[in-house]
Design a protein around this motif. Structure first.
Motif, PDB file in Angstrom:
ATOM      1  N   ALA A   1       0.111   8.515 -49.554  1.00  0.00           N
ATOM      2  CA  ALA A   1       0.701   8.525 -48.211  1.00  0.00           C
ATOM      3  C   ALA A   1      -0.363   8.788 -47.151  1.00  0.00           C
ATOM      4  O   ALA A   1      -0.362   8.171 -46.076  1.00  0.00           O
ATOM      5  CB  ALA A   1       1.806   9.576 -48.134  1.00  0.00           C
ATOM      6  N   THR A   2      -1.284   9.704 -47.444  1.00  0.00           N
ATOM      7  CA  THR A   2      -2.366  10.015 -46.507  1.00  0.00           C
ATOM      8  C   THR A   2      -3.268   8.798 -46.290  1.00  0.00           C
ATOM      9  O   THR A   2      -3.660   8.497 -45.154  1.00  0.00           O
ATOM     10  CB  THR A   2      -3.197  11.193 -47.034  1.00  0.00           C
ATOM     11  N   PHE A   3      -3.592   8.096 -47.357  1.00  0.00           N
ATOM     12  CA  PHE A   3      -4.427   6.901 -47.266  1.00  0.00           C
ATOM     13  C   PHE A   3      -3.790   5.842 -46.360  1.00  0.00           C
ATOM     14  O   PHE A   3      -4.427   5.318 -45.435  1.00  0.00           O
ATOM     15  CB  PHE A   3      -4.651   6.329 -48.665  1.00  0.00           C
ATOM     16  N   LEU A   4      -2.528   5.533 -46.585  1.00  0.00           N
ATOM     17  CA  LEU A   4      -1.843   4.526 -45.769  1.00  0.00           C
ATOM     18  C   LEU A   4      -1.764   4.950 -44.302  1.00  0.00           C
ATOM     19  O   LEU A   4      -1.931   4.127 -43.394  1.00  0.00           O
ATOM     20  CB  LEU A   4      -0.439   4.281 -46.318  1.00  0.00           C
ATOM     21  N   SER A   5      -1.531   6.223 -44.074  1.00  0.00           N
ATOM     22  CA  SER A   5      -1.380   6.730 -42.706  1.00  0.00           C
ATOM     23  C   SER A   5      -2.685   6.642 -41.931  1.00  0.00           C
ATOM     24  O   SER A   5      -2.690   6.292 -40.744  1.00  0.00           O
ATOM     25  CB  SER A   5      -0.884   8.182 -42.746  1.00  0.00           C
ATOM     26  N   ASN A   6      -3.791   6.967 -42.574  1.00  0.00           N
ATOM     27  CA  ASN A   6      -5.084   6.876 -41.897  1.00  0.00           C
ATOM     28  C   ASN A   6      -5.453   5.432 -41.585  1.00  0.00           C
ATOM     29  O   ASN A   6      -6.069   5.141 -40.552  1.00  0.00           O
ATOM     30  CB  ASN A   6      -6.173   7.532 -42.752  1.00  0.00           C
ATOM     31  N   CYS A   7      -5.076   4.504 -42.462  1.00  0.00           N
ATOM     32  CA  CYS A   7      -5.303   3.083 -42.174  1.00  0.00           C
ATOM     33  C   CYS A   7      -4.523   2.666 -40.934  1.00  0.00           C
ATOM     34  O   CYS A   7      -5.035   1.924 -40.077  1.00  0.00           O
ATOM     35  CB  CYS A   7      -4.876   2.228 -43.367  1.00  0.00           C
ATOM     36  N   ALA A   8      -3.289   3.155 -40.801  1.00  0.00           N
ATOM     37  CA  ALA A   8      -2.463   2.822 -39.636  1.00  0.00           C
ATOM     38  C   ALA A   8      -3.078   3.364 -38.350  1.00  0.00           C
ATOM     39  O   ALA A   8      -3.074   2.691 -37.308  1.00  0.00           O
ATOM     40  CB  ALA A   8      -1.051   3.374 -39.824  1.00  0.00           C
ATOM     41  N   ALA A   9      -3.640   4.580 -38.404  1.00  0.00           N
ATOM     42  CA  ALA A   9      -4.273   5.165 -37.216  1.00  0.00           C
ATOM     43  C   ALA A   9      -5.481   4.340 -36.785  1.00  0.00           C
ATOM     44  O   ALA A   9      -5.699   4.116 -35.586  1.00  0.00           O
ATOM     45  CB  ALA A   9      -4.685   6.611 -37.499  1.00  0.00           C
ATOM     46  N   CYS A  10      -6.276   3.874 -37.742  1.00  0.00           N
ATOM     47  CA  CYS A  10      -7.422   3.020 -37.406  1.00  0.00           C
ATOM     48  C   CYS A  10      -6.969   1.739 -36.713  1.00  0.00           C
ATOM     49  O   CYS A  10      -7.583   1.294 -35.739  1.00  0.00           O
ATOM     50  CB  CYS A  10      -8.216   2.678 -38.661  1.00  0.00           C
ATOM     51  N   LEU A  11      -5.891   1.145 -37.212  1.00  0.00           N
ATOM     52  CA  LEU A  11      -5.377  -0.085 -36.602  1.00  0.00           C
ATOM     53  C   LEU A  11      -4.954   0.151 -35.159  1.00  0.00           C
ATOM     54  O   LEU A  11      -5.147  -0.714 -34.300  1.00  0.00           O
ATOM     55  CB  LEU A  11      -4.197  -0.619 -37.422  1.00  0.00           C
ATOM     56  N   TYR A  12      -4.394   1.327 -34.875  1.00  0.00           N
ATOM     57  CA  TYR A  12      -4.018   1.645 -33.487  1.00  0.00           C
ATOM     58  C   TYR A  12      -5.244   1.622 -32.585  1.00  0.00           C
ATOM     59  O   TYR A  12      -5.220   1.031 -31.487  1.00  0.00           O
ATOM     60  CB  TYR A  12      -3.339   3.005 -33.400  1.00  0.00           C
ATOM     61  N   PHE A  13      -6.329   2.254 -33.013  1.00  0.00           N
ATOM     62  CA  PHE A  13      -7.521   2.326 -32.162  1.00  0.00           C
ATOM     63  C   PHE A  13      -8.165   0.965 -31.968  1.00  0.00           C
ATOM     64  O   PHE A  13      -8.638   0.648 -30.871  1.00  0.00           O
ATOM     65  CB  PHE A  13      -8.519   3.333 -32.734  1.00  0.00           C
ATOM     66  N   PHE A  14      -8.185   0.158 -33.017  1.00  0.00           N
ATOM     67  CA  PHE A  14      -8.731  -1.192 -32.851  1.00  0.00           C
ATOM     68  C   PHE A  14      -7.882  -1.996 -31.872  1.00  0.00           C
ATOM     69  O   PHE A  14      -8.407  -2.740 -31.034  1.00  0.00           O
ATOM     70  CB  PHE A  14      -8.818  -1.901 -34.204  1.00  0.00           C
ATOM     71  N   GLY A  15      -6.554  -1.835 -31.974  1.00  0.00           N
ATOM     72  CA  GLY A  15      -5.677  -2.524 -31.028  1.00  0.00           C
ATOM     73  C   GLY A  15      -5.880  -2.035 -29.612  1.00  0.00           C
ATOM     74  O   GLY A  15      -5.891  -2.830 -28.653  1.00  0.00           O
ATOM     75  N   LEU A  16      -6.082  -0.726 -29.444  1.00  0.00           N
ATOM     76  CA  LEU A  16      -6.302  -0.142 -28.118  1.00  0.00           C
ATOM     77  C   LEU A  16      -7.575  -0.704 -27.478  1.00  0.00           C
ATOM     78  O   LEU A  16      -7.562  -1.094 -26.296  1.00  0.00           O
ATOM     79  CB  LEU A  16      -6.401   1.380 -28.227  1.00  0.00           C
ATOM     80  N   LEU A  17      -8.647  -0.746 -28.239  1.00  0.00           N
ATOM     81  CA  LEU A  17      -9.908  -1.256 -27.693  1.00  0.00           C
ATOM     82  C   LEU A  17      -9.795  -2.729 -27.331  1.00  0.00           C
ATOM     83  O   LEU A  17     -10.402  -3.182 -26.353  1.00  0.00           O
ATOM     84  CB  LEU A  17     -11.044  -1.049 -28.697  1.00  0.00           C
ATOM     85  N   TYR A  18      -9.021  -3.488 -28.090  1.00  0.00           N
ATOM     86  CA  TYR A  18      -8.833  -4.906 -27.768  1.00  0.00           C
ATOM     87  C   TYR A  18      -8.039  -5.069 -26.469  1.00  0.00           C
ATOM     88  O   TYR A  18      -8.420  -5.851 -25.583  1.00  0.00           O
ATOM     89  CB  TYR A  18      -8.111  -5.612 -28.911  1.00  0.00           C
ATOM     90  N   VAL A  19      -6.971  -4.288 -26.334  1.00  0.00           N
ATOM     91  CA  VAL A  19      -6.127  -4.384 -25.131  1.00  0.00           C
ATOM     92  C   VAL A  19      -6.877  -3.916 -23.889  1.00  0.00           C
ATOM     93  O   VAL A  19      -6.736  -4.484 -22.805  1.00  0.00           O
ATOM     94  CB  VAL A  19      -4.832  -3.564 -25.321  1.00  0.00           C
ATOM     95  N   ARG A  20      -7.733  -2.873 -24.048  1.00  0.00           N
ATOM     96  CA  ARG A  20      -8.421  -2.276 -22.901  1.00  0.00           C
ATOM     97  C   ARG A  20      -9.841  -2.819 -22.719  1.00  0.00           C
ATOM     98  O   ARG A  20     -10.623  -2.232 -21.970  1.00  0.00           O
ATOM     99  CB  ARG A  20      -8.482  -0.752 -23.077  1.00  0.00           C
ATOM    100  N   ARG A  21     -10.166  -3.926 -23.381  1.00  0.00           N
ATOM    101  CA  ARG A  21     -11.507  -4.497 -23.230  1.00  0.00           C
ATOM    102  C   ARG A  21     -11.773  -4.785 -21.752  1.00  0.00           C
ATOM    103  O   ARG A  21     -10.937  -5.322 -21.033  1.00  0.00           O
ATOM    104  CB  ARG A  21     -11.641  -5.776 -24.067  1.00  0.00           C
ATOM    105  N   GLY A  22     -12.963  -4.385 -21.305  1.00  0.00           N
ATOM    106  CA  GLY A  22     -13.307  -4.516 -19.891  1.00  0.00           C
ATOM    107  C   GLY A  22     -12.934  -3.299 -19.070  1.00  0.00           C
ATOM    108  O   GLY A  22     -13.374  -3.149 -17.936  1.00  0.00           O
ATOM    109  N   LYS A  23     -12.092  -2.394 -19.634  1.00  0.00           N
ATOM    110  CA  LYS A  23     -11.671  -1.183 -18.919  1.00  0.00           C
ATOM    111  C   LYS A  23     -12.124   0.085 -19.628  1.00  0.00           C
ATOM    112  O   LYS A  23     -11.755   1.184 -19.230  1.00  0.00           O
ATOM    113  CB  LYS A  23     -10.150  -1.158 -18.775  1.00  0.00           C
ATOM    114  N   THR A  24     -12.892  -0.085 -20.689  1.00  0.00           N
ATOM    115  CA  THR A  24     -13.349   1.079 -21.445  1.00  0.00           C
ATOM    116  C   THR A  24     -14.836   0.937 -21.750  1.00  0.00           C
ATOM    117  O   THR A  24     -15.350  -0.181 -21.885  1.00  0.00           O
ATOM    118  CB  THR A  24     -12.566   1.228 -22.761  1.00  0.00           C
ATOM    119  N   TYR A  25     -15.516   2.076 -21.866  1.00  0.00           N
ATOM    120  CA  TYR A  25     -16.916   2.071 -22.248  1.00  0.00           C
ATOM    121  C   TYR A  25     -17.094   2.285 -23.754  1.00  0.00           C
ATOM    122  O   TYR A  25     -18.215   2.263 -24.252  1.00  0.00           O
ATOM    123  CB  TYR A  25     -17.673   3.158 -21.484  1.00  0.00           C
TER     124      TYR A  25
END
Length: 452
Positions: free
Chosen positions: A204-228
Motif C-alpha cells: 500500500a505504501t509503494f502504490l501511494s508514493n507512486c501516486a504522490a509522484c504523479l501528482y507532482f509531475f502533473g503539477l509541474l506540467y500544468v504550471r510550466r512557465g509559472k514555476t522555477y
C-alpha cells in the motif's frame, strides 16, 4: 515568475500571517504523513500478532534512512533555491532544482540496489530473529527494494515546490499519497481483504508514493512557465557553486538523518533483547510520539523558505521575528500535548493494539518519550534556521551532539540503571541540554545579524 502574492508573503505580510501561510500547510502535510505511518501500525495491530508489528518496527531505521537522500537534495536544494530567489537569481533556481531532481533519481535507485545486494546481513543488523525475519523481509521488499525511488522522490519534489512559496501544492501532493495509503491499508493487510499482513502495508505504501509522484509531475506540467522548479535534463549542471551550496547544507542534514538511523537501530537492538512484544510496544509508542513531533518539524520546515528568502535579501529583523513567533506557538502547544500523553498513555496505546502485554510496555515507553517534545522543538527550529541560511556546519554539530555524544550513550546508561524502561528517557535527557544550547546559539546569531 514568482507571483506577486508570493512576493508579498515573503517580504511584506505580517509575520503571523506569513508563518501561518507557510507553516500550516506543511504542518498538516507532516501530520498526514504521520497518520499514514500510524495507519500501517493501526491496521497491522488489528491482527494482534506481535511478529507482524515487530516487522514494521524493525524496518523503521531503513525507511528513516530515506531521509538521508531527502535531506541531501530536499533541504539542500530548497535552501539554495529560496536564497537564490531572494537574490533574484532565477536561472540559478532552475539549475539547482534540475540538479537536485536527477541526483535524487540516481541515488534512490542506488539505495534499492544496495539493499538487494546486502539484504541478509542488513536484516540481521536490524535485530530480526527467526520469528520476525520473514515478515520484515516481505515488508521491506515493497517499501525499499521496489519503493525507495517513489518514496524519496515525492518528498524531494515537495521540498522544491515549497521553496518558491507553493506550500499548499506541496502539501496536497504529499497528502494525496498519504490518504491513498490509509484507504489501501485495510484492503491489503486485513483478513477481510487480501490478508497480506505487514507485506500488505508495504505494498500500500509503494502504490501511494507512486501516486504522490504523479501528482507532482502533473503539477509541474500544468504550471510550466509559472514555476522555477525545473526537471529539464538540459538544465542539469554539476558546477562548483551548485554542488557546494546544495551539499554544504544537504550533506550535514543527510548525516544528521543517518545518525538518527543509527540511534533508532541501537534503541531497537536494545529493546529486541526483551522480546518481540517489547519491540512492538516501542514501535507503537514511537509512532504516537511522532504525531506532535512532526507538528514541530512541519513548522520548522514550513518557515525555512521565509528564513532563507529574508536572510538572502538582508531583512534579518523579519527573519528573527519569524523564528521567535514560531517558537512561542509551538512550545505552548507541545507542552499541552505532553500533559495529554503522560496522563492518557494507556488510552493512546490501546487505540492501536488490544494486547495487554504490549499496552503495558508501551504506556511506560510513551510517558518517557513524550517529555522531550517541547525541548526537541527548539532543537528543530535552530537546525532549520541553520539549514535555511546555509550554515550546514552548525546543523552538523547539533547532530553529532544529539546522537553520538549524548543520546546513544544515554540509552546505554539509562538501560543499565532502569532496564528496558530507562531507554525511553534518553531523548528527554538529551534534548533538555540541546534546547538550552539552541536558544543560546540563536540569541547570539540574531544579536550579530539583526542588530538586537
Amino acid at each position: 515568475m514568482i507571483e506577486d502574492k508570493k512576493l508579498y508573503l515573503f517580504e511584506k505580510a505580517g509575520v503571523p500571517k506569513a508563518v501561518a501561510s507557510m507553516a500550516i500547510p506543511t504542518m498538516i502535510s507532516s501530520l498526514v504523513m504521520v497518520i499514514y505511518n500510524l495507519a500501517d501500525t493501526y491496521f497491522v495491530g488489528m491482527l494482534n500478532n506481535p511478529v507482524e508489528n515487530a516487522a514494521v518496527t524493525l524496518s523503521a531505521p531503513v525507511l528513516l534512512a530515506f531521509n538521508a537522500i531527502n535531506n541531501l537534495f530536499g533541504i539542500g536544494t530548497s535552501s539554495m533555491m529560496s536564497r537564490a530567489l531572494g537574490r533574484k537569481e532565477y536561472d540559478t533556481v532552475r539549475r539547482a532544482s534540475s540538479f537536485g531532481f536527477y541526483c535524487t533519481v540516481f541515488l534512490s535507485f542506488l539505495f534499492s540496489m544496495i539493499y538487494l545486494a546486502a539484504r541478509n546481513p542488513l536484516l540481521a543488523l536490524l535485530g530480526t530473529d527467526a520469528d520476525t525475519l520473514g515478515a520484515t523481509a516481505e515488508y521491506m521488499k515493497w517499501t525499499v527494494a521496489y519503493g525507495a525511488m517513489p518514496a524519496i522522490l515525492n518528498v524531494v519534489m515537495a521540498y522544491m515546490v515549497r521553496s518558491e512559496g507553493s506550500t499548499v501544492h506541496a502539501s496536497i501532493g504529499t497528502m494525496s499519497g498519504c490518504v491513498l495509503n490509509i484507504v489501501l491499508d485495510p484492503i491489503f493487510i486485513l483478513p477481510q481483504g487480501l490478508n497480506m499482513g505487514a507485506a500488505g502495508a508495504g505494498f500500500a505504501t509503494f502504490l501511494s508514493n507512486c501516486a504522490a509522484c504523479l501528482y507532482f509531475f502533473g503539477l509541474l506540467y500544468v504550471r510550466r512557465g509559472k514555476t522555477y522548479v525545473c526537471v529539464d535534463i538540459r538544465m542539469f549542471r554539476m558546477t562548483k557553486d551548485i554542488v557546494k551550496e546544495i551539499c554544504g547544507v544537504g550533506v550535514p542534514a543527510s548525516i544528521q538523518n543517518l545518525l538518527n538511523v543509527v540511534g533508532m537501530t541501537v534503541l531497537n537492538n536494545f529493546t529486541a533483547s526483551y522480546g518481540s512484544a517489547a519491540v512492538a510496544a516501542m514501535g507503537i509508542a514511537q509512532k504516537i510520539d511522532m504525531v506532535p513531533m512532526y507538528v514541530a518539524l512541519g513548522v520548522s520546515q514550513g518557515i525555512m523558505p521565509l528564513v532563507s528568502y529574508n536572510y538572502a535579501s538582508n531583512n534579518r529583523r523579519r527573519m528573527k521575528q519569524t523564528v521567535v513567533f514560531s517558537a512561542k506557538i509551538t512550545v505552548g502547544v507541545l507542552g499541552l500535548i505532553v500533559v495529554c500523553f503522560f496522563v492518557g498513555a494507556d488510552f493512546f496505546m490501546g487505540m492501536f493494539i488490544q494486547n495487554e502485554e504490549i499496552i503495558g510496555y508501551g504506556t511506560r515507553f510513551l510517558r518517557g518519550l513524550c517529555l522531550a517534545l517541547p525541548f526537541l522543538n527548539m532543537d528543530f527550529l535552530a537546525v532549520g534556521v541553520f539549514q535555511a541560511v546555509g550554515m550546514g556546519k552548525k546543523a552538523f554539530v547539533f547532530a553529532i551532539l544529539r546522537k553520538i555524544v549524548m543520546e546513544i550513550p544515554a540509552i546505554y546508561v539509562l538501560n543499565r540503571m532502569l532496564p528496558l524502561y530507562g531507554m525511553a528517557y534518553a531523548q528527554f535527557a538529551t534534548e533538555v541540554i540541546l534546547a538550552a544550547v539552541a536558544v543560546m546559539t540563536l540569541r547570539r546569531m540574531f544579536g550579530e545579524k539583526a542588530g538586537t
